[in-house]
Structure formats: C-alpha cells, structure tokens
Design an enzyme around this catalytic site. Sequence first.
Site, mmCIF file in Angstrom:
data_model
loop_
_atom_site.group_PDB
_atom_site.id
_atom_site.type_symbol
_atom_site.label_atom_id
_atom_site.label_comp_id
_atom_site.label_asym_id
_atom_site.label_seq_id
_atom_site.Cartn_x
_atom_site.Cartn_y
_atom_site.Cartn_z
ATOM 1 N N CYS A 1 0.805 -1.224 0.000
ATOM 2 C CA CYS A 1 0.000 0.000 0.000
ATOM 3 C C CYS A 1 0.837 1.271 0.000
ATOM 4 O O CYS A 1 0.286 2.377 -0.075
ATOM 5 C CB CYS A 1 -0.954 -0.014 1.190
ATOM 6 S SG CYS A 1 -1.948 -1.509 1.251
ATOM 7 N N HIS B 1 -2.812 7.898 6.188
ATOM 8 C CA HIS B 1 -3.022 6.582 5.577
ATOM 9 C C HIS B 1 -4.358 6.019 6.052
ATOM 10 O O HIS B 1 -5.165 5.557 5.254
ATOM 11 C CB HIS B 1 -1.872 5.642 5.937
ATOM 12 C CG HIS B 1 -1.940 4.323 5.257
ATOM 13 N ND1 HIS B 1 -1.943 4.192 3.879
ATOM 14 C CD2 HIS B 1 -2.019 3.059 5.749
ATOM 15 C CE1 HIS B 1 -2.013 2.911 3.557
ATOM 16 N NE2 HIS B 1 -2.060 2.202 4.671
ATOM 17 N N GLU C 1 -0.373 4.874 13.399
ATOM 18 C CA GLU C 1 -0.114 6.102 12.650
ATOM 19 C C GLU C 1 -0.261 7.327 13.551
ATOM 20 O O GLU C 1 0.546 8.270 13.464
ATOM 21 C CB GLU C 1 -1.059 6.220 11.459
ATOM 22 C CG GLU C 1 -0.780 7.451 10.608
ATOM 23 C CD GLU C 1 -1.624 7.532 9.351
ATOM 24 O OE1 GLU C 1 -1.272 8.322 8.450
ATOM 25 O OE2 GLU C 1 -2.644 6.809 9.268
ATOM 26 N N LYS D 1 -9.789 7.498 2.637
ATOM 27 C CA LYS D 1 -10.216 6.129 2.341
ATOM 28 C C LYS D 1 -11.632 5.851 2.839
ATOM 29 O O LYS D 1 -12.266 4.899 2.386
ATOM 30 C CB LYS D 1 -9.242 5.120 2.948
ATOM 31 C CG LYS D 1 -7.883 5.083 2.281
ATOM 32 C CD LYS D 1 -6.980 4.028 2.924
ATOM 33 C CE LYS D 1 -5.597 4.030 2.300
ATOM 34 N NZ LYS D 1 -4.832 5.249 2.637
ATOM 35 N N HIS E 1 -9.890 1.445 -0.061
ATOM 36 C CA HIS E 1 -8.430 1.346 -0.087
ATOM 37 C C HIS E 1 -7.979 0.794 -1.435
ATOM 38 O O HIS E 1 -8.198 -0.379 -1.739
ATOM 39 C CB HIS E 1 -7.978 0.439 1.056
ATOM 40 C CG HIS E 1 -6.512 0.464 1.322
ATOM 41 N ND1 HIS E 1 -5.609 1.090 0.493
ATOM 42 C CD2 HIS E 1 -5.776 -0.073 2.341
ATOM 43 C CE1 HIS E 1 -4.389 0.939 0.989
ATOM 44 N NE2 HIS E 1 -4.476 0.244 2.110
ATOM 45 N N PHE F 1 1.812 -3.522 3.949
ATOM 46 C CA PHE F 1 2.255 -4.833 4.419
ATOM 47 C C PHE F 1 3.730 -5.031 4.053
ATOM 48 O O PHE F 1 4.185 -4.611 2.991
ATOM 49 C CB PHE F 1 1.433 -5.945 3.761
ATOM 50 C CG PHE F 1 0.050 -6.121 4.338
ATOM 51 C CD1 PHE F 1 -0.400 -5.360 5.400
ATOM 52 C CD2 PHE F 1 -0.808 -7.071 3.812
ATOM 53 C CE1 PHE F 1 -1.672 -5.534 5.924
ATOM 54 C CE2 PHE F 1 -2.086 -7.257 4.323
ATOM 55 C CZ PHE F 1 -2.516 -6.492 5.383
#
Length: 412
Positions: free
Chosen positions: A163, A303, A314, A335, A340, A400
């Site tokens: 991502c 994010h 975050e 998002k 996403h 990831f």
Amino acid sequence: MSTPRIVVTGIGATTPIGGTAPESWAALKNGVSGTHSLEYDWVEQYQLPVTFAAEAAVRPDSVLERPVANRLDPSAQFALVAAKEAWADAGAPDVDPDRLGVDFATGIGGLQTTLNGWDVLKEKGPRRVMPMSVPMLMPNAPAAAVSMHLNARAYARTVASACASSTESLINAFDSLRLGRADVVIAGGSEAVIHGLTIAAFAAMQALSKRNDSPETASRPYSVDRDGFVMGEGGAALVLETEEHAKARGAKIYAEIVGGGVTADSYHITAPEPEGLGASRAVRLALKEAGATPDDVTHINAHATSTPTGDIAEYKALRSVFGDRIDEIPVSATKASTGHLLGGTGALEAIFTILALQDRQAPPTINLTTQDPEIPLRISGEPIALSEGPQLAISNSFGFGGHNAVVAIRSV
C-alpha cells in the site's frame, strides 16, 4: 549547481467516487461513499464473509478502445485511463521521448488475468489459455502500457511495496527529475483485485470490515467502532517536471513536490510497528528533504485505513513528530470515501492533498461516528478551511511488509 524544483503539472484519476480527478475531488468534498454491495454470483457461491467493496465508478474498458482494453488486465486499464487524463491535463508536453520517464506502481498486479487464466486452464485445457496472459498479468504491465502509449523511453519502472507503492513511485519520480535523469515523469499507481480470492484472504486475516448491512459506512477511520478496511480499485497519475521545464512551456502548476521519506519497519509482515517508529522516521525524512520543520505543516492526508491497530500506530507516529501540535493540524482520512486502492492509493491521496492545498480546504472524513479517544486528531465530517498563506502538507502511505512512504507537498 542548484537542485531543481519539481512541480506537478497534470493529474488524472479513475476511482470509486468518480471517473476523473475533478469528479473524484468534487465527490470527496461532498461526502460521497464509493462503497456498495457486490452484485456477482460468486459472492453467494463462495459464501464470502464480506459482500461489498468500492468498485470503480466508471469501468475502464468503457473508456478505452476495445482492442486496447482487450490486451490489458484491469489494473493496466485503470493505469492507462488515469495516465491519459493526467497527460492531457498537463497539456501533452512536447518532450524528447528519451527524456520522458514512467514510474507506475501496483501492489499486486494482474491478479484477475492470473486467476481467470487458471480457471480456463482447469476447465478448458491449455489450448484455450490466452497467449497474452503473461504480458497481461505481469506487475510491470501498467508501467509498460503507459510507457508505450506516451512513447516514454527514459525508463518505465514499477514499484511493488504493497500500500506504499505509488507514494514510492512519486518519490522515485521526484528523485529522478532532481538528478537529471528525465525532464518529465508520469508517476502513479493502479489496482484491480476485487475478487473472491482476495476478499476471502483479507477477511481471513481480519483486515476487512464486515459491515455487510451498511457497506457505505463500513470504512470509518478513527471511529471507536472501526473494524477494518474496504477493498477499493482504480488508478491515479501525476505528471511531474522541473519547474524550469514547466515554465518554459507555459504549463499550469498545481503544486511543488518538496520531499519524500521511505523507510522499513522490519517488524512484521502485516502488522505495523506498534509505536509507529518507521512511519515517524519517514515523516521526518520527508520534512528534512523539504527543508521544513513540523511547525510548517498545515495539512495531513493520513493513511488511515480504518483498521484497529493501523490507525493507532499512525497516530503515535504523528504525535512523536508533531507533539501536541498534532491536535491542531487538519487531518483527512479519504479512504472513508474511496475505500483502499492498495497500490494505487498513494498516488490518489497525493492528488487529493494537492487539490486540498489549491482549494485551501481539507476534505471531510465521512463515517466518523464516535471518535476514538486514543486518537484525538483534528478531523471532521465536514471540510476544514486551511490557514491563509503558504501551505505545506504530507501524505502518508504504509503497507504490508513494513513499507513506509511519505511525500511532502508545498502550495504554489
């Protein structure tokens, strides 16, 4: 010799909330949700635990010429649609092909071609497998498609960092232009993996929201009752060039890219480092390269995937960088509207960040029911006016594998 300034002169996007960048931006500001129940036989056939996603508002094969679309996986179709819009928006620069580069990312690549081809092989045998299967499924296909369409010969590069992918592509383009490897670069990312396998797999790892009864409100970053992200699809592209090159051709300039930070957590394949240490280092690196301090930042596109652990990590990263001032900076978690887009999400959110600076307005974060008291950010279901004067924003992307990428953007 002074380091050249790098500016954005064109944007393009095809998303769950709009077929173009302006349409997507307008829908975002109006609080539109792109998430809906999926109407495919395979949802019921496989008894999927999650029955919704954020599909693209406009199918890419309805925009592209049929012979072109038929030779591309949807991931490359999205890339080409977004790139063509961005290129036209930039005024179709007259640039030496040897000085035109492409840096286009994806998180997974041509998954639909791969899985559909496997079904054909099992059901109909090897003679029925498409000869174009490999060129369509390879993860560099989007970059190759954009490169060939634009006759870009400086390079065509692909980043695959989950991502964080397309934010890394944007940073790569920024670096290449400053180093003189190209005069113009089109950077971005795309993803098209709304499929039974990916939905089942992400659901099995407890990453997806399971709000089947209310899909439009499923993505709810920072809400106390958030339960996972929503799968999205689409593509986004930005045209970058040196300020000197842009001004010489009389191009409009949206914003200036002023810094980027890329780090790795080296912690866990799917979970973020709990204190956000890698993320905070990426923010600091981006600001250092921008010649800025945390006090200069006026807006953050987070994010913010709506996962219980990711949003907390975050926030901890941001607080470690900005201290108590983080409570004052307008933050957007877009998002919630778009879902996403995985490898395409960073480029899309960079576009939203640029337009936020241009309009002096942080877009709203929808579906914020009861804000998690452990994440007391300045976030709102309505647009937030940004301060007067020069603007500096950051856009965060984390993926990831522990990939962290942050880009710093300044208003013009």
